[in-house]
Design a protein around this motif. Structure first.
Motif, PDB file in Angstrom:
ATOM      1  N   HIS A 476       0.857  -1.183   0.000  1.00 49.69           N
ATOM      2  CA  HIS A 476       0.000   0.000   0.000  1.00 49.69           C
ATOM      3  C   HIS A 476       0.895   1.236   0.000  1.00 49.69           C
ATOM      4  CE1 HIS A 476      -3.386   2.575   0.445  1.00 49.69           C
ATOM      5  NE2 HIS A 476      -3.247   2.804   1.744  1.00 49.69           N
ATOM      6  N   ALA A 477       0.350   2.380  -0.405  1.00 49.92           N
ATOM      7  CA  ALA A 477       1.125   3.627  -0.452  1.00 49.92           C
ATOM      8  C   ALA A 477       0.266   4.783   0.025  1.00 49.92           C
ATOM      9  CB  ALA A 477       1.628   3.893  -1.868  1.00 49.92           C
ATOM     10  N   GLY A 478       0.919   5.785   0.602  1.00 48.05           N
ATOM     11  CA  GLY A 478       0.203   6.963   1.058  1.00 48.05           C
ATOM     12  C   GLY A 478       1.025   7.755   2.053  1.00 48.05           C
ATOM     13  N   PRO A 479       0.444   8.798   2.642  1.00 46.82           N
ATOM     14  CA  PRO A 479       1.178   9.643   3.590  1.00 46.82           C
ATOM     15  C   PRO A 479       1.292   8.995   4.962  1.00 46.82           C
ATOM     16  CG  PRO A 479      -1.077  10.438   3.350  1.00 46.82           C
ATOM     17  CD  PRO A 479      -0.918   9.298   2.374  1.00 46.82           C
ATOM     18  N   VAL A 480       2.435   9.146   5.605  1.00 48.51           N
ATOM     19  CA  VAL A 480       2.675   8.673   6.970  1.00 48.51           C
ATOM     20  C   VAL A 480       3.534   9.718   7.688  1.00 48.51           C
ATOM     21  CG1 VAL A 480       2.575   6.226   6.337  1.00 48.51           C
ATOM     22  CG2 VAL A 480       4.785   7.412   6.378  1.00 48.51           C
ATOM     23  N   ILE A 481       3.632   9.554   8.988  1.00 45.82           N
ATOM     24  CA  ILE A 481       4.580  10.345   9.776  1.00 45.82           C
ATOM     25  C   ILE A 481       5.758   9.440  10.099  1.00 45.82           C
ATOM     26  CG2 ILE A 481       4.960  11.673  11.878  1.00 45.82           C
ATOM     27  CD1 ILE A 481       3.046  12.979   9.923  1.00 45.82           C
ATOM     28  N   VAL A 482       6.942   9.821   9.641  1.00 48.01           N
ATOM     29  CA  VAL A 482       8.157   9.032   9.869  1.00 48.01           C
ATOM     30  C   VAL A 482       9.016   9.758  10.885  1.00 48.01           C
ATOM     31  CG1 VAL A 482      10.202   8.019   8.811  1.00 48.01           C
ATOM     32  CG2 VAL A 482       8.082   8.154   7.511  1.00 48.01           C
ATOM     33  N   GLY A 483       9.416   9.034  11.939  1.00 44.10           N
ATOM     34  CA  GLY A 483      10.249   9.654  12.954  1.00 44.10           C
ATOM     35  C   GLY A 483      10.791   8.616  13.913  1.00 44.10           C
ATOM     36  N   LYS A 484      11.660   9.055  14.817  1.00 42.92           N
ATOM     37  CA  LYS A 484      12.214   8.165  15.829  1.00 42.92           C
ATOM     38  C   LYS A 484      11.246   8.080  17.001  1.00 42.92           C
ATOM     39  CE  LYS A 484      17.149   8.425  14.819  1.00 42.92           C
ATOM     40  NZ  LYS A 484      18.499   8.697  15.340  1.00 42.92           N
ATOM     41  N   MET A 485      10.859   6.856  17.328  1.00 44.76           N
ATOM     42  CA  MET A 485       9.888   6.635  18.392  1.00 44.76           C
ATOM     43  C   MET A 485      10.373   5.501  19.287  1.00 44.76           C
ATOM     44  SD  MET A 485       6.444   6.873  16.046  1.00 44.76           S
ATOM     45  CE  MET A 485       6.476   7.968  14.607  1.00 44.76           C
ATOM     46  N   GLY A 486       9.917   5.507  20.518  1.00 46.59           N
ATOM     47  CA  GLY A 486      10.275   4.465  21.466  1.00 46.59           C
ATOM     48  C   GLY A 486      10.805   5.048  22.744  1.00 46.59           C
ATOM     49  N   TYR A 487      11.503   4.211  23.515  1.00 48.23           N
ATOM     50  CA  TYR A 487      12.054   4.643  24.800  1.00 48.23           C
ATOM     51  C   TYR A 487      13.428   4.005  24.995  1.00 48.23           C
ATOM     52  CZ  TYR A 487      12.769   5.221  29.795  1.00 48.23           C
ATOM     53  OH  TYR A 487      13.305   5.540  31.006  1.00 48.23           O
ATOM     54  N   GLY A 488      14.404   4.840  25.384  1.00 47.76           N
ATOM     55  CA  GLY A 488      15.733   4.330  25.701  1.00 47.76           C
ATOM     56  C   GLY A 488      16.362   3.607  24.527  1.00 47.76           C
ATOM     57  N   GLN A 489      16.869   2.406  24.806  1.00 46.76           N
ATOM     58  CA  GLN A 489      17.527   1.607  23.784  1.00 46.76           C
ATOM     59  C   GLN A 489      16.550   1.107  22.733  1.00 46.76           C
ATOM     60  OE1 GLN A 489      20.838   1.190  23.546  1.00 46.76           O
ATOM     61  NE2 GLN A 489      21.077   2.511  25.343  1.00 46.76           N
ATOM     62  N   ALA A 490      15.249   1.144  23.051  1.00 50.91           N
ATOM     63  CA  ALA A 490      14.241   0.634  22.113  1.00 50.91           C
ATOM     64  C   ALA A 490      13.768   1.700  21.133  1.00 50.91           C
ATOM     65  CB  ALA A 490      13.046   0.076  22.883  1.00 50.91           C
ATOM     66  N   THR A 491      14.429   2.862  21.096  1.00 50.56           N
ATOM     67  CA  THR A 491      14.056   3.917  20.163  1.00 50.56           C
ATOM     68  C   THR A 491      14.555   3.583  18.758  1.00 50.56           C
ATOM     69  OG1 THR A 491      14.186   5.558  21.912  1.00 50.56           O
ATOM     70  CG2 THR A 491      14.247   6.376  19.664  1.00 50.56           C
ATOM     71  N   SER A 492      13.700   3.731  17.766  1.00 47.12           N
ATOM     72  CA  SER A 492      14.098   3.422  16.389  1.00 47.12           C
ATOM     73  C   SER A 492      13.241   4.221  15.425  1.00 47.12           C
ATOM     74  CB  SER A 492      13.950   1.921  16.106  1.00 47.12           C
ATOM     75  OG  SER A 492      12.596   1.527  16.237  1.00 47.12           O
ATOM     76  N   LEU A 493      13.695   4.275  14.174  1.00 45.55           N
ATOM     77  CA  LEU A 493      12.948   4.956  13.126  1.00 45.55           C
ATOM     78  C   LEU A 493      11.748   4.105  12.737  1.00 45.55           C
ATOM     79  CD1 LEU A 493      13.063   7.459  11.187  1.00 45.55           C
ATOM     80  CD2 LEU A 493      14.088   5.921   9.519  1.00 45.55           C
ATOM     81  N   THR A 494      10.568   4.696  12.726  1.00 51.52           N
ATOM     82  CA  THR A 494       9.364   3.951  12.375  1.00 51.52           C
ATOM     83  C   THR A 494       8.373   4.900  11.718  1.00 51.52           C
ATOM     84  OG1 THR A 494       7.678   2.422  13.210  1.00 51.52           O
ATOM     85  CG2 THR A 494       8.199   4.327  14.587  1.00 51.52           C
ATOM     86  N   ALA A 495       7.242   4.371  11.309  1.00 53.59           N
ATOM     87  CA  ALA A 495       6.213   5.164  10.630  1.00 53.59           C
ATOM     88  C   ALA A 495       4.860   4.842  11.240  1.00 53.59           C
ATOM     89  CB  ALA A 495       6.202   4.860   9.130  1.00 53.59           C
ATOM     90  N   VAL A 496       4.018   5.851  11.341  1.00 54.05           N
ATOM     91  CA  VAL A 496       2.663   5.672  11.850  1.00 54.05           C
ATOM     92  C   VAL A 496       1.712   6.442  10.955  1.00 54.05           C
ATOM     93  CG1 VAL A 496       3.360   5.327  14.254  1.00 54.05           C
ATOM     94  CG2 VAL A 496       2.918   7.635  13.420  1.00 54.05           C
TER      95      VAL A 496
END
Length: 561
Positions: A476-496
């Motif tokens: 699928h394709a479309g607009p998302v918000i891409v950013g670093k999310m999480g807490y501490g060591q579990a923070t990573s680049l993701t999309a929502v």
């Protein structure tokens, strides 16, 4: 109870603000076009002075007719007055350095170009003499090089101001990142080529000054009149700038008696002039306040609950109502960046900054989220639970890791990024550094690679499996918000975003229909796929107003063919 779901009626003030911005943009683009043609004419000096003169004929045809003159000088005056209005409207002079630079360059520009305008356009209007490039270059290169230096600085300042304005206009566009390098290159090359053309023409005239005719002389009366016009223009523009600052001082003095008190939890009280937003008050007092989008009403993270003083406050604008309706906000909730109280009010920020990342959340940095158009791939092993039951735990981990390795290599070789592994499922993103069309093609390529990799995996471990591994995938394709999310060591680049949720539902549909792949119509169109031989379906997604058109592909080999 306030109902945020009612259709918003645009207020007259908002319409005026929108038209003001559009007019400022239009006048800026006219001035930018003038600069581009002017610089291009200068760049012809790299060829010859004769080429510059031929280019000047076309330049005059464009800008010295009545319509061109009206557009040019009308835009210059209007743009300058709007810069003064923007200066007056600002509640505080604290601003990012880019905005401060743009404003300072815009206000200084008239003072840098007045002498040149009087010496060319005004002199031509008074005397009827059309000053050509030989005369202008002789004056600026040989007779008065200090004036030539000042004129060079003026042109660079004007170009920088225009480039900053275009940057602020285009930076939010999804395609800007793809063409940013090309735009930056052009922004540097245009003035560089113009200055090189001017230097080349200056050296040519210095080598043979008599070759281009005698210097033009004007009468002393005309010279005196031009000098008075020059001084008058300087005084007029200086008075306008001074008036804007005086108006700011007067307004601040009048508003001091109309300060609004904003009460935060723990009895923190901030007193701000009338017209400040709650978010501006938080920043002024150094109170941590989440605002991921930077205070532009593009998110709801700055929202506050009004616990006292709500009655008599201005209603939310259409943009604020739409954002609150999207999150199903309850009563007494407002966006801190949009809510400008007219009397004392008590608020409670709804989202806590927590212990981590307070500064980045308050500033709304790019790491915290950027809106992008991407392609999404979901894939999931089918029947993996029964497979795990029949194998020893370490054997199951080995098989799962081989599967993840195959999927990861397929995604990365196609140009994608592995967002996360969810059980035996994988979420991959495409288009973080590519156009939406290229992202769609990369996602399709990844699906084909995963299918081929699964066939190889089944062949390699055929003795281990009672039945070959099967997979369900969705694109699928479309607009998302891409950013670093999480807490501490579990923070990573993701999309929502809604695009991710829709892609997950499509993957669920693939399982229900026992199909290897389901492709949304958005992916098919962007990737240029002809799926007329496949079954088309319309999927209704819970929580999503619009349905989603998709194509059912029972076997990925069909897509490969």
């Amino acid at each position: 109870m306030q109902d945020w779901t009612k259709p918003a009626r645009e207020t007259k003030s908002r319409g005026i603000l929108f038209r003001w911005r559009e007019l400022r943009l239009a006048t800026g683009l006219v001035l930018g076009l003038f600069l581009l043609t002017h610089f291009s004419n200068h760049a012809l000096g790299l060829i010859s002075i004769e080429a510059m003169e031929q280019g000047r004929a076309w330049f005059n045809l464009l800008w010295r007719n009545p319509l061109g003159t009206f557009l040019l000088y009308g835009s210059l005056l209007t743009h300058f007055l709007m810069a003064l209005l923007a200066l007056y409207r600002r509640r505080t002079l604290r601003m990012p350095w880019r905005e401060a630079t743009q404003l300072a360059l815009g206000l200084s520009l008239p003072f840098l170009v007045i002498t040149h305008v009087v010496g060319t356009r005004v002199e031509w209007s008074l005397t009827g003499w059309g000053v050509g490039y030989p005369e202008v270059i002789r004056n600026l290169w040989i007779r008065s090089p200090e004036i030539g230096l000042r004129q060079t600085i003026a042109l660079i300042v004007a170009w920088l101001h225009g480039c900053l304005g275009i940057f602020f206009w285009l930076r939010a566009r999804t395609w800007f990142a793809r063409y940013a390098l090309l735009l930056y290159t052009g922004a540097v090359l245009v003035p560089v080529l113009a200055l090189l053309g001017f230097v080349s023409a200056g050296k040519e005239i210095a080598r043979a000054p008599d070759l281009y005719g005698p210097a033009m002389r004007i009468s002393s009366a005309a010279a005196d009149k031009l000098a008075h016009i020059n001084v008058g223009l300087y005084a007029g523009f200086a008075a306008l700038v001074l008036s804007a600052f005086i108006a700011r001082i007067i307004r601040s003095s009048l508003l001091k008696a109309q300060n609004v008190r904003i009460v935060y939890p723990n009895n923190q009280i901030v007193s701000v002039p009338l017209g400040f937003s709650v978010l501006e008050a938080s920043r002024l007092a150094g109170i941590p306040h989440v605002s991921v989008c930077g205070g532009r009403g593009r998110c709801s993270t700055c929202r506050v609950r009004l616990v006292d003083g709500e009655e008599g406050q201005p209603p939310p604008s259409g943009q604020e109502r739409g954002t609150l309706a999207r999150i199903n906000a309850g009563p007494h909730v407002r966006l801190a960046c949009q809510f400008r109280p007219v009397h004392d009010v008590a608020v409670v920020p709804i989202l806590s900054t927590g212990r981590q990342g307070v500064t980045s959340l308050v500033r709304g940095t790019a790491e915290q989220g950027q809106e992008r158009e991407i392609a999404v791939l979901f894939c999931d092993l089918r029947g993996f639970t029964s497979l795990a039951e029949r194998h020893l735990p370490f054997d199951t981990v080995f098989i799962l890791n081989r599967y993840f390795e195959m999927v990861g290599e397929s995604v990365e070789n196609a140009g994608g990024y592995i967002d996360k592994f969810i059980g035996d499922g994988v979420l991959a993103l495409f288009g973080l550094k590519a156009s939406p069309q290229e992202a769609a093609r990369q996602a399709v390529d990844a699906a084909l690679r995963i299918h081929a990799g699964l066939i190889a995996l089944n062949r390699q471990y055929a003795s281990e499996f009672e039945k070959p591994l099967k997979i369900a995938m969705s694109l699928h394709a479309g607009p998302v918000i891409v950013g670093k999310m999480g807490y501490g060591q579990a923070t990573s680049l993701t999309a929502v975003g809604d695009t991710i949720n829709a892609a997950s539902r499509l993957e669920g549909l693939a399982k229900e229909l026992d199909a290897e792949l389901v492709i949304s119509d958005d992916i098919a169109m962007r990737a240029g796929l002809d799926l007329s031989d496949c079954k088309r379906s319309t999927l209704s997604i819970r929580g999503r107003a619009a349905s989603l058109d998709c194509w059912i592909i029972p076997e990925v080999e069909t897509l490969a063919r």
